[in-house]
Design a protein around this motif. Structure first.
Motif, PDB file in Angstrom:
ATOM      1  N   VAL A  48       0.832  -1.201   0.000  1.00  0.00           N
ATOM      2  CA  VAL A  48       0.000   0.000   0.000  1.00  0.00           C
ATOM      3  C   VAL A  48       0.873   1.260   0.000  1.00  0.00           C
ATOM      4  O   VAL A  48       0.601   2.224  -0.718  1.00  0.00           O
ATOM      5  N   GLY A  49       1.955   1.248   0.792  1.00  0.00           N
ATOM      6  CA  GLY A  49       2.831   2.416   0.845  1.00  0.00           C
ATOM      7  C   GLY A  49       3.482   2.718  -0.487  1.00  0.00           C
ATOM      8  O   GLY A  49       3.446   3.857  -0.974  1.00  0.00           O
ATOM      9  N   LEU A  50       4.093   1.686  -1.097  1.00  0.00           N
ATOM     10  CA  LEU A  50       4.741   1.893  -2.397  1.00  0.00           C
ATOM     11  C   LEU A  50       3.716   2.261  -3.469  1.00  0.00           C
ATOM     12  O   LEU A  50       3.980   3.094  -4.333  1.00  0.00           O
ATOM     13  N   ALA A  51       2.530   1.634  -3.419  1.00  0.00           N
ATOM     14  CA  ALA A  51       1.497   1.931  -4.419  1.00  0.00           C
ATOM     15  C   ALA A  51       1.071   3.397  -4.349  1.00  0.00           C
ATOM     16  O   ALA A  51       0.911   4.055  -5.379  1.00  0.00           O
ATOM     17  N   LEU A  52       0.914   3.914  -3.130  1.00  0.00           N
ATOM     18  CA  LEU A  52       0.499   5.312  -2.982  1.00  0.00           C
ATOM     19  C   LEU A  52       1.595   6.265  -3.466  1.00  0.00           C
ATOM     20  O   LEU A  52       1.300   7.259  -4.137  1.00  0.00           O
ATOM     21  N   VAL A  53       2.849   5.964  -3.130  1.00  0.00           N
ATOM     22  CA  VAL A  53       3.941   6.834  -3.575  1.00  0.00           C
ATOM     23  C   VAL A  53       4.024   6.862  -5.096  1.00  0.00           C
ATOM     24  O   VAL A  53       4.085   7.931  -5.722  1.00  0.00           O
ATOM     25  N   VAL A  54       4.006   5.676  -5.719  1.00  0.00           N
ATOM     26  CA  VAL A  54       4.122   5.605  -7.176  1.00  0.00           C
ATOM     27  C   VAL A  54       2.900   6.225  -7.845  1.00  0.00           C
ATOM     28  O   VAL A  54       3.014   6.944  -8.850  1.00  0.00           O
ATOM     29  N   LEU A  55       1.696   5.962  -7.287  1.00  0.00           N
ATOM     30  CA  LEU A  55       0.470   6.538  -7.853  1.00  0.00           C
ATOM     31  C   LEU A  55       0.534   8.062  -7.816  1.00  0.00           C
ATOM     32  O   LEU A  55       0.231   8.735  -8.815  1.00  0.00           O
ATOM     33  N   GLY A  56       0.925   8.618  -6.673  1.00  0.00           N
ATOM     34  CA  GLY A  56       0.996  10.070  -6.560  1.00  0.00           C
ATOM     35  C   GLY A  56       1.985  10.676  -7.532  1.00  0.00           C
ATOM     36  O   GLY A  56       1.706  11.694  -8.172  1.00  0.00           O
ATOM     37  N   VAL A  57       3.155  10.027  -7.651  1.00  0.00           N
ATOM     38  CA  VAL A  57       4.178  10.549  -8.563  1.00  0.00           C
ATOM     39  C   VAL A  57       3.697  10.493 -10.003  1.00  0.00           C
ATOM     40  O   VAL A  57       3.824  11.467 -10.766  1.00  0.00           O
ATOM     41  N   LEU A  58       3.143   9.355 -10.404  1.00  0.00           N
ATOM     42  CA  LEU A  58       2.720   9.193 -11.791  1.00  0.00           C
ATOM     43  C   LEU A  58       1.537  10.086 -12.149  1.00  0.00           C
ATOM     44  O   LEU A  58       1.419  10.536 -13.289  1.00  0.00           O
ATOM     45  N   GLN A  59       0.649  10.354 -11.189  1.00  0.00           N
ATOM     46  CA  GLN A  59      -0.534  11.171 -11.485  1.00  0.00           C
ATOM     47  C   GLN A  59      -0.273  12.654 -11.326  1.00  0.00           C
ATOM     48  O   GLN A  59      -1.171  13.463 -11.554  1.00  0.00           O
ATOM     49  N   SER A  60       0.947  13.020 -10.934  1.00  0.00           N
ATOM     50  CA  SER A  60       1.239  14.440 -10.712  1.00  0.00           C
ATOM     51  C   SER A  60       1.035  15.266 -11.972  1.00  0.00           C
ATOM     52  O   SER A  60       0.643  16.439 -11.899  1.00  0.00           O
ATOM     53  N   GLY A  61       1.290  14.651 -13.138  1.00  0.00           N
ATOM     54  CA  GLY A  61       1.101  15.388 -14.383  1.00  0.00           C
ATOM     55  C   GLY A  61      -0.356  15.717 -14.650  1.00  0.00           C
ATOM     56  O   GLY A  61      -0.684  16.778 -15.197  1.00  0.00           O
ATOM     57  N   ALA A  62      -1.261  14.800 -14.267  1.00  0.00           N
ATOM     58  CA  ALA A  62      -2.688  15.022 -14.492  1.00  0.00           C
ATOM     59  C   ALA A  62      -3.330  15.795 -13.346  1.00  0.00           C
ATOM     60  O   ALA A  62      -4.236  16.597 -13.553  1.00  0.00           O
ATOM     61  N   TRP A  63      -2.867  15.531 -12.116  1.00  0.00           N
ATOM     62  CA  TRP A  63      -3.477  16.180 -10.957  1.00  0.00           C
ATOM     63  C   TRP A  63      -2.831  17.515 -10.619  1.00  0.00           C
ATOM     64  O   TRP A  63      -3.468  18.370 -10.015  1.00  0.00           O
ATOM     65  N   GLY A  64      -1.565  17.687 -10.993  1.00  0.00           N
ATOM     66  CA  GLY A  64      -0.805  18.851 -10.554  1.00  0.00           C
ATOM     67  C   GLY A  64      -0.079  18.542  -9.261  1.00  0.00           C
ATOM     68  O   GLY A  64      -0.512  17.705  -8.473  1.00  0.00           O
ATOM     69  N   GLY A  90      -8.425  22.604  -1.180  1.00  0.00           N
ATOM     70  CA  GLY A  90      -8.228  23.407  -2.378  1.00  0.00           C
ATOM     71  C   GLY A  90      -6.946  23.114  -3.126  1.00  0.00           C
ATOM     72  O   GLY A  90      -6.635  23.787  -4.107  1.00  0.00           O
ATOM     73  N   LEU A  91      -6.188  22.128  -2.681  1.00  0.00           N
ATOM     74  CA  LEU A  91      -4.920  21.768  -3.316  1.00  0.00           C
ATOM     75  C   LEU A  91      -5.034  20.435  -4.035  1.00  0.00           C
ATOM     76  O   LEU A  91      -5.967  19.658  -3.813  1.00  0.00           O
ATOM     77  N   SER A  92      -4.054  20.166  -4.887  1.00  0.00           N
ATOM     78  CA  SER A  92      -4.000  18.882  -5.574  1.00  0.00           C
ATOM     79  C   SER A  92      -3.807  17.762  -4.562  1.00  0.00           C
ATOM     80  O   SER A  92      -3.104  17.926  -3.556  1.00  0.00           O
ATOM     81  N   PRO A  93      -4.389  16.581  -4.802  1.00  0.00           N
ATOM     82  CA  PRO A  93      -4.191  15.457  -3.872  1.00  0.00           C
ATOM     83  C   PRO A  93      -2.806  14.822  -3.980  1.00  0.00           C
ATOM     84  O   PRO A  93      -2.451  13.990  -3.138  1.00  0.00           O
ATOM     85  N   THR A  94      -2.003  15.223  -4.978  1.00  0.00           N
ATOM     86  CA  THR A  94      -0.702  14.582  -5.195  1.00  0.00           C
ATOM     87  C   THR A  94       0.176  14.540  -3.950  1.00  0.00           C
ATOM     88  O   THR A  94       0.618  13.461  -3.538  1.00  0.00           O
ATOM     89  N   PRO A  95       0.483  15.704  -3.304  1.00  0.00           N
ATOM     90  CA  PRO A  95       1.370  15.632  -2.136  1.00  0.00           C
ATOM     91  C   PRO A  95       0.783  14.838  -0.988  1.00  0.00           C
ATOM     92  O   PRO A  95       1.520  14.208  -0.217  1.00  0.00           O
ATOM     93  N   PHE A  96      -0.539  14.824  -0.862  1.00  0.00           N
ATOM     94  CA  PHE A  96      -1.172  14.095   0.237  1.00  0.00           C
ATOM     95  C   PHE A  96      -1.116  12.587   0.007  1.00  0.00           C
ATOM     96  O   PHE A  96      -0.913  11.823   0.951  1.00  0.00           O
ATOM     97  N   VAL A  97      -1.285  12.170  -1.257  1.00  0.00           N
ATOM     98  CA  VAL A  97      -1.187  10.742  -1.571  1.00  0.00           C
ATOM     99  C   VAL A  97       0.243  10.255  -1.346  1.00  0.00           C
ATOM    100  O   VAL A  97       0.472   9.192  -0.747  1.00  0.00           O
ATOM    101  N   THR A 151       9.569   9.836 -15.328  1.00  0.00           N
ATOM    102  CA  THR A 151       8.424  10.162 -16.180  1.00  0.00           C
ATOM    103  C   THR A 151       7.657  11.362 -15.640  1.00  0.00           C
ATOM    104  O   THR A 151       7.284  12.276 -16.384  1.00  0.00           O
ATOM    105  N   ALA A 152       7.403  11.348 -14.315  1.00  0.00           N
ATOM    106  CA  ALA A 152       6.604  12.422 -13.716  1.00  0.00           C
ATOM    107  C   ALA A 152       7.360  13.745 -13.688  1.00  0.00           C
ATOM    108  O   ALA A 152       6.819  14.792 -14.056  1.00  0.00           O
ATOM    109  N   LEU A 153       8.633  13.695 -13.249  1.00  0.00           N
ATOM    110  CA  LEU A 153       9.397  14.931 -13.116  1.00  0.00           C
ATOM    111  C   LEU A 153       9.655  15.585 -14.464  1.00  0.00           C
ATOM    112  O   LEU A 153       9.357  16.771 -14.672  1.00  0.00           O
ATOM    113  N   ILE A 154      10.201  14.822 -15.400  1.00  0.00           N
ATOM    114  CA  ILE A 154      10.502  15.391 -16.708  1.00  0.00           C
ATOM    115  C   ILE A 154       9.211  15.762 -17.435  1.00  0.00           C
ATOM    116  O   ILE A 154       9.150  16.778 -18.142  1.00  0.00           O
TER     117      ILE A 154
END
Length: 494
Positions: free
Chosen positions: A150-166, A179-186, A367-370
């Motif tokens: 669950v921990g690794l899944a949340l970290v990878v999900l948040g990183v990969l979705q950062s492009g779509a979620w912000g 009012g913020l993107s869920p990325t940092p919270f995930v 992928t997410a950063l670049i």
């Protein structure tokens, strides 16, 4: 796959590495077959992203343990050189072969081809000798497995979705948090669970119970350095392989096969360089080779920056790709050997799981950063270009700003031309916007490549923990024979 790799490593210790390798291949083959006949997107996602991922989570740690357990000394270095070279070759051969199938046949043949490869490997399994784990039979750490997955899944999900979620400002997320993107919270939730995993593993170790992974492994400096370097390597590589297809396919309009053809130099030079690993290990330490590799990656990326132009220079681009393959091949031939040589037989599966988890995390981050850099640079450059262009009226500038809404799509010029025509933008202003957008695309790609080059340069500092002594002549380890704990002490000294 990133979420289940560590669990897959413990499963391999429990049921046997060779058996886990075979079962993982069967699971992967089932996923490939399902994907090749998928009637809907959700079936494709189930077959490719879920079932194939679970199969890979069993195959990869077992593969690392089987290679480490069946070879020692120089033979092990040669084996990891071959494995690294072939894996790297697939990065370029895959797009070439898959691009040809996708362009001229059907994408379904790509996954059917995977099934053929799986069947071939299963038919030759009798040639693979098992490398059983030593010591008492282990039991699955269910709590540790849950926290890890669950921990690794949340970290990878948040990183990969950062492009779509912000990253902070919401772009198109399913929900917002304050009012913020869920990325940092995930990502934060995943890191909290991984922190709990660390405490849980240490607790089980103190009680003499089998942990999911032995936390003491992170006390081995060469292993730590190899894992961090693997993250950096894959961050750079996947960041580049996110950017390069945009340049070739979106900017220059090449199809999948033409794109794969131009990636071929990476495959050739990476394979040749990796195969030369045994020779390199006789004259240089892993630390030296890794530093040379990152320097070559920096040079290759800077060369790529120079090739990003309105007209594609095939010769210059091919040289940059060849350099990229050399740098990646130098790393691929070293890091697996360092990681596996730093532990004994009983810990090889765990280290294999950590190796490939590090690679997947690096790939996700790359992928997410670049990707974020490309979109962010494109947005800023395009909007500022339109606003500073006197040929574009205030009304059209406002219209463009509303349409962008904080993010520009990296799409072919023809698509932008059609959108401007649909919006009834006057031809003169449309031409100005198209020129600005085309320039912004190239500038965004250059900025993204410069970020990758900077990461390659900074990664030189990550190599300090790698062994400074040649691995071809490890102290206390026979040239042929069973691997024992001696390499750990050697590498700690190195």
């Amino acid at each position: 796959m990133a979420a289940f790799l560590i669990v897959g490593s413990q499963v391999g210790d429990i049921i046997g590495r060779r058996r886990a390798f075979g079962i993982g291949l069967v699971v992967y083959g089932i996923g490939s077959a399902l994907t090749s006949i998928a009637p809907t997107l959700w079936v494709l996602v189930l077959g490719w992203s879920v079932i194939e991922g679970l199969g890979g989570a069993l195959v990869l740690p077992a593969l690392a343990a089987l290679v480490g357990g069946n070879y020692t000394g120089r033979d092990r270095a040669a084996a990891y050189g071959v494995i690294g070279g072939l894996a790297g070759a697939g990065i370029a051969v895959g797009p070439l072969l898959g691009g040809w199938m996708t362009t001229y046949l059907s994408w379904r043949f790509v996954f059917a081809g995977e099934l053929v490869v799986v069947v071939f490997i299963l038919l030759t399994m009798r040639w693979i000798a098992d490398a059983p784990a030593t010591g008492p039979r282990r039991r699955l750490d269910a709590v540790g497995a849950t926290l890890s997955v669950v921990g690794l899944a949340l970290v990878v999900l948040g990183v990969l979705q950062s492009g779509a979620w912000g990253w902070l400002r919401p772009l198109d997320p399913p929900v917002t948090v304050f009012g913020l993107s869920p990325t940092p919270f995930v990502i934060a939730a995943g890191l909290v669970l991984l922190g709990l995993l660390r405490s849980w593993l240490r607790r089980r170790e103190r009680r003499g119970l089998d942990p999911l992974i032995r936390w003491k492994l992170f006390d081995v400096a060469p292993l730590r350095a190899a894992l961090v370097t693997l993250v950096a390597q894959n961050l750079i590589l996947l960041g580049l392989f996110f950017t390069i297809p945009l340049y070739l396919q979106v900017v220059h309009g090449l199809n999948a096969f033409e794109t794969g053809l131009r990636l071929l130099p990476v495959s050739v030079t990476m394979l040749v360089t990796s195969m030369c690993a045994p020779l390199l290990n006789r004259v240089a330490s892993p630390r030296t080779v890794a530093r040379v590799a990152f320097a070559v990656l920096f040079a290759a990326t800077m060369w790529l920056v120079a090739t990003v132009r309105p007209a594609l220079d095939d010769a210059s681009f091919a040289v940059a790709m060849a350099l990229l393959g050399i740098g990646t091949g130098l790393l691929a031939a070293q890091l697996g050997n360092v990681a596996q040589s730093s532990v004994g037989d009983s810990e090889r599966s765990e280290v294999g799981g950590l190796q490939y988890t590090a690679q997947n995390l690096g790939s996700s981050l790359g992928t997410a950063l670049i990707g974020s850099v490309v979109v962010g640079a494109l947005t800023v450059t395009a909007l500022s270009g339109v606003q500073d262009d006197p040929r574009v009226s205030d009304a059209v500038q406002e219209q463009v700003g509303v349409a962008v809404a904080g993010s520009v799509q990296f799409v072919p010029i023809d698509q932008i031309r059609q959108a401007l025509a649909d919006a009834q933008v006057p031809p003169a202003e449309a031409t100005a916007i198209l020129t600005t957008y085309a320039d912004a695309q190239l500038q965004a790609l250059r900025i993204a490549l410069l970020v990758a080059a900077a990461i390659a340069l900074l990664s030189l500092f990550l190599t300090r923990g790698l062994p400074g002594t040649r691995l071809a002549e490890p102290v206390g380890e026979p040239e042929h024979g069973p691997a024992g704990p001696e390499p750990v002490e050697f590498l700690r000294r190195g």
